[in-house]
Design a protein around this motif. Structure first.
Motif, PDB file in Angstrom:
ATOM      1  N   SER A 117       0.819  -1.208   0.000  1.00  0.00           N
ATOM      2  CA  SER A 117       0.000   0.000   0.000  1.00  0.00           C
ATOM      3  C   SER A 117       0.857   1.263   0.000  1.00  0.00           C
ATOM      4  O   SER A 117       0.551   2.237  -0.663  1.00  0.00           O
ATOM      5  CB  SER A 117      -0.928  -0.002   1.217  1.00  0.00           C
ATOM      6  OG  SER A 117      -0.147  -0.057   2.400  1.00  0.00           O
ATOM      7  N   ASN A 118       1.910   1.230   0.756  1.00  0.00           N
ATOM      8  CA  ASN A 118       2.805   2.369   0.882  1.00  0.00           C
ATOM      9  C   ASN A 118       4.195   1.879   0.481  1.00  0.00           C
ATOM     10  O   ASN A 118       4.774   1.068   1.178  1.00  0.00           O
ATOM     11  CB  ASN A 118       2.776   2.836   2.338  1.00  0.00           C
ATOM     12  CG  ASN A 118       3.697   4.002   2.585  1.00  0.00           C
ATOM     13  OD1 ASN A 118       4.392   4.460   1.699  1.00  0.00           O
ATOM     14  ND2 ASN A 118       3.700   4.470   3.816  1.00  0.00           N
ATOM     15  N   PRO A 119       4.725   2.335  -0.634  1.00  0.00           N
ATOM     16  CA  PRO A 119       6.003   1.751  -1.093  1.00  0.00           C
ATOM     17  C   PRO A 119       7.194   2.119  -0.220  1.00  0.00           C
ATOM     18  O   PRO A 119       8.057   2.881  -0.619  1.00  0.00           O
ATOM     19  CB  PRO A 119       6.148   2.296  -2.509  1.00  0.00           C
ATOM     20  CG  PRO A 119       5.417   3.592  -2.476  1.00  0.00           C
ATOM     21  CD  PRO A 119       4.292   3.411  -1.502  1.00  0.00           C
ATOM     22  N   THR A 120       7.187   1.614   1.007  1.00  0.00           N
ATOM     23  CA  THR A 120       8.342   1.807   1.871  1.00  0.00           C
ATOM     24  C   THR A 120       9.020   0.467   2.085  1.00  0.00           C
ATOM     25  O   THR A 120       8.367  -0.581   2.082  1.00  0.00           O
ATOM     26  CB  THR A 120       7.934   2.401   3.229  1.00  0.00           C
ATOM     27  OG1 THR A 120       6.952   1.574   3.823  1.00  0.00           O
ATOM     28  CG2 THR A 120       7.406   3.817   3.063  1.00  0.00           C
ATOM     29  N   ILE A 121      10.313   0.506   2.250  1.00  0.00           N
ATOM     30  CA  ILE A 121      11.102  -0.716   2.368  1.00  0.00           C
ATOM     31  C   ILE A 121      11.689  -0.762   3.776  1.00  0.00           C
ATOM     32  O   ILE A 121      12.442   0.126   4.160  1.00  0.00           O
ATOM     33  CB  ILE A 121      12.220  -0.739   1.302  1.00  0.00           C
ATOM     34  CG1 ILE A 121      11.593  -0.661  -0.088  1.00  0.00           C
ATOM     35  CG2 ILE A 121      13.076  -1.980   1.459  1.00  0.00           C
ATOM     36  CD1 ILE A 121      12.581  -0.397  -1.196  1.00  0.00           C
ATOM     37  N   GLY A 122      11.347  -1.811   4.504  1.00  0.00           N
ATOM     38  CA  GLY A 122      11.799  -1.920   5.881  1.00  0.00           C
ATOM     39  C   GLY A 122      12.614  -3.167   6.168  1.00  0.00           C
ATOM     40  O   GLY A 122      12.857  -3.476   7.320  1.00  0.00           O
ATOM     41  N   THR A 123      13.031  -3.887   5.126  1.00  0.00           N
ATOM     42  CA  THR A 123      13.843  -5.086   5.347  1.00  0.00           C
ATOM     43  C   THR A 123      15.236  -4.890   4.767  1.00  0.00           C
ATOM     44  O   THR A 123      15.415  -4.132   3.800  1.00  0.00           O
ATOM     45  CB  THR A 123      13.201  -6.325   4.676  1.00  0.00           C
ATOM     46  OG1 THR A 123      13.169  -6.118   3.262  1.00  0.00           O
ATOM     47  CG2 THR A 123      11.784  -6.567   5.192  1.00  0.00           C
ATOM     48  N   VAL A 124      16.191  -5.593   5.343  1.00  0.00           N
ATOM     49  CA  VAL A 124      17.566  -5.505   4.858  1.00  0.00           C
ATOM     50  C   VAL A 124      17.633  -5.958   3.405  1.00  0.00           C
ATOM     51  O   VAL A 124      18.226  -5.281   2.549  1.00  0.00           O
ATOM     52  CB  VAL A 124      18.515  -6.346   5.742  1.00  0.00           C
ATOM     53  CG1 VAL A 124      19.914  -6.394   5.139  1.00  0.00           C
ATOM     54  CG2 VAL A 124      18.567  -5.798   7.152  1.00  0.00           C
ATOM     55  N   SER A 125      17.023  -7.099   3.124  1.00  0.00           N
ATOM     56  CA  SER A 125      17.079  -7.626   1.750  1.00  0.00           C
ATOM     57  C   SER A 125      16.369  -6.698   0.763  1.00  0.00           C
ATOM     58  O   SER A 125      16.826  -6.511  -0.364  1.00  0.00           O
ATOM     59  CB  SER A 125      16.496  -9.035   1.685  1.00  0.00           C
ATOM     60  OG  SER A 125      15.166  -9.029   2.179  1.00  0.00           O
TER      61      SER A 125
END
Length: 172
Positions: A117-125
């Motif tokens: 929904s919100n193109p945010t990236i919260g993972t290392v990979s």
């Protein structure tokens, strides 16, 4: 050691200048850092927590691979550097950088490594992969622009300039 009967001293192979690859590597580092201004800034807006770690690892990987490549395949890196200056100037109107970053984020989203929904990236990979994809696209563009520049330079040298009738001597 070999010797030549016409000369008193032995013939030795001249070692390659150690600074040639190192100088190119420093140039690569400079061009790469300048080219990270817009994509890096936009990446900071889209990543959080562990995603920032992945982004930092991706940046380190790109810089390290470029440094290594400068010593292994200097002609390729030289071509990328020449085109990289053009890509750096284009950052004043950053459509290419935004497009490359969007492709990276969309691929990461498709793999389930970013929120839909919100193109945010919260993972290392996710941060690592988005950074690598964005960098790969911009490096490929820089390489293509560098090839075009080298082809034009070759043609100008071969023909002797735009519209010249005789080629420029190699000594000039």
């Amino acid at each position: 050691m070999r010797s030549d009967p016409d000369f008193a001293e032995p013939i030795v192979d001249k070692p390659l200048a150690p600074s040639s690859g190192t100088t190119l590597a420093w140039t690569w580092l400079g061009v790469a850092l300048v080219n990270m201004l817009v994509p890096g800034g936009l990446g900071l807006l889209l990543t959080f927590n562990a995603g920032l770690v992945g982004m930092a690892l991706g940046i380190a990987a790109v810089l390290g691979l470029g440094w290594y490549a400068a010593h292994i395949v200097p002609q390729v890196v030289r071509t990328v550097v020449h085109g990289g200056w053009i890509v750096a100037v284009v950052q004043f109107f950053p459509l290419l950088q935004i497009a490359a970053g969007s492709v990276g984020v969309e691929i990461v989203k498709a793999l389930g490594l970013a929120e839909d929904s919100n193109p945010t990236i919260g993972t290392v990979s996710g941060g690592f992969l988005a950074t690598i994809i964005t960098a790969a696209l911009l490096i490929a563009l820089a390489w293509m622009l560098g090839l075009v520049g080298r082809a034009v330079a070759f043609l100008v040298r071969r023909v002797g300039g735009w519209g010249a009738s005789e080629p420029i001597p190699k000594e000039a």
